[in-house]
Design a protein around this motif. Structure first.
Motif, PDB file in Angstrom:
ATOM      1  N   VAL A  85       0.808  -1.256  -0.377  1.00  0.00           N
ATOM      2  CA  VAL A  85       0.699   0.143   0.140  1.00  0.00           C
ATOM      3  C   VAL A  85       0.992   1.242  -0.201  1.00  0.00           C
ATOM      4  O   VAL A  85       1.554   1.066   0.752  1.00  0.00           O
ATOM      5  CB  VAL A  85      -0.826  -0.076   1.287  1.00  0.00           C
ATOM      6  N   TYR A  94      -8.769   6.309   0.183  1.00  0.00           N
ATOM      7  CA  TYR A  94      -8.599   5.068   0.139  1.00  0.00           C
ATOM      8  C   TYR A  94      -9.195   3.895  -1.286  1.00  0.00           C
ATOM      9  O   TYR A  94     -10.197   4.236  -1.780  1.00  0.00           O
ATOM     10  CB  TYR A  94      -9.197   3.479   1.060  1.00  0.00           C
ATOM     11  N   CYS A 122      -4.556   5.961   0.865  1.00  0.00           N
ATOM     12  CA  CYS A 122      -4.187   5.039   0.616  1.00  0.00           C
ATOM     13  C   CYS A 122      -4.328   4.428  -0.355  1.00  0.00           C
ATOM     14  O   CYS A 122      -5.619   4.497  -0.743  1.00  0.00           O
ATOM     15  CB  CYS A 122      -4.546   4.713   1.853  1.00  0.00           C
ATOM     16  N   VAL A 160      -4.164   1.091  -2.299  1.00  0.00           N
ATOM     17  CA  VAL A 160      -3.069  -0.399  -2.814  1.00  0.00           C
ATOM     18  C   VAL A 160      -2.743  -0.871  -4.184  1.00  0.00           C
ATOM     19  O   VAL A 160      -3.531  -0.985  -5.008  1.00  0.00           O
ATOM     20  CB  VAL A 160      -4.726  -1.117  -2.205  1.00  0.00           C
ATOM     21  N   THR A 181      -5.150  -4.855   3.762  1.00  0.00           N
ATOM     22  CA  THR A 181      -5.553  -3.798   3.055  1.00  0.00           C
ATOM     23  C   THR A 181      -5.627  -2.827   3.804  1.00  0.00           C
ATOM     24  O   THR A 181      -5.047  -1.641   3.685  1.00  0.00           O
ATOM     25  CB  THR A 181      -5.897  -3.710   1.397  1.00  0.00           C
ATOM     26  N   SER A 232      -2.876  -0.639   5.623  1.00  0.00           N
ATOM     27  CA  SER A 232      -3.360   0.918   5.007  1.00  0.00           C
ATOM     28  C   SER A 232      -3.360   2.123   6.440  1.00  0.00           C
ATOM     29  O   SER A 232      -2.561   3.074   6.830  1.00  0.00           O
ATOM     30  CB  SER A 232      -4.849   1.463   4.439  1.00  0.00           C
TER      31      SER A 232
END
Length: 238
Positions: free
Chosen positions: A37, A63, A116, A118, A125, A129
């Protein structure tokens, strides 16, 4: 036997590389096994409107997952015109978790946005994060302190997160995707460096769990958080 061959109380290899983005006030790449990440922190000079004239700052998060972070392509949410419920839930969790480690009055009326992204997913994940997001946040706050924009450190403690679950009848630490997809019980534990709980998300995916089993998972989470905090400190040279 775990599919990876790890011990029940063993995390995946943890690696954190800092300052991986030129323009971000704080950034890192966190790797927990095959989950990678990219985390960055951006300082904004004003707080959200709902905090105007309160003297309080804010930390929030966004995210996302790259289309080929998984074994089949996931369509970009921007192309769909909206975020999924999962994405919204995860970024709210990241924001809540990071704010728990911040004295918002010491931060002053400004906002720090932690992104964040991925790059590669193999389970956990959201936990990666949070753990990497804290490092990016720490680096951004260091710049505020260095320039004299703030005089008191608003970071009150480390924040990290780890997954635990019951796989093949055994409590295990730091689930990868094969374990996560087959776990009877799955949980995410967000904690401070001092071992204080910030948030616990647990659910019976295929089988109910006992209070004793929950206690075993909490004990495993303590070990995992200690490993993550040690990795955070090593990355930051603390």
């Amino acid at each position: 036997m775990r599919p990876s061959g790890r011990k029940l109380n063993e995390t995946r290899p943890i690696a954190i590389e800092i300052d991986v983005m030129r323009h971000a006030e704080g950034s890192c790449l966190i790797k927990m096994g095959d989950t990678h990440v990219l985390c960055s922190a951006t300082i904004e000079d004003k707080a959200p409107p709902f905090l105007k004239n309160t003297g309080l700052g804010w930390v929030t998060a966004e995210y996302g997952m790259l289309p080929r972070a998984t074994n089949s392509r996931t369509r970009r949410e921007a192309a769909a015109g909206k975020q999924s419920g999962r994405t919204q839930e995860i970024q709210r969790l990241i924001g809540r978790s990071l704010r728990a480690g911040v004295d918002r009055s010491a931060l002053g009326e400004r906002q720090i946005v932690v992104d964040c992204d991925v790059l590669q997913a193999d389970g956990g994940t959201r936990c990666a994060s949070i753990s990497g997001g804290w490092v990016a946040l720490r680096l951004a706050v260091n710049k505020l302190l260095a320039t004299g924009a703030i005089v008191s450190d608003p970071i009150v403690d480390h924040v990290a997160a780890i997954s635990c679950g019951v796989f093949a009848g055994q409590p295990v630490l730091d689930l990868d995707y094969p374990e996560d997809s087959a776990a009877g019980t799955d949980g995410n534990f967000v904690m401070t460096g001092r071992g204080r709980l910030i948030e616990v998300q647990m659910s019976a995916e295929g089988a109910t769990f006992s209070r004793a089993e929950m206690g075993e998972l909490l004990d495993l989470a303590d070990l995992g958080i200690a490993s993550l905090v040690a990795a955070q400190k090593a990355a930051l040279g603390l």
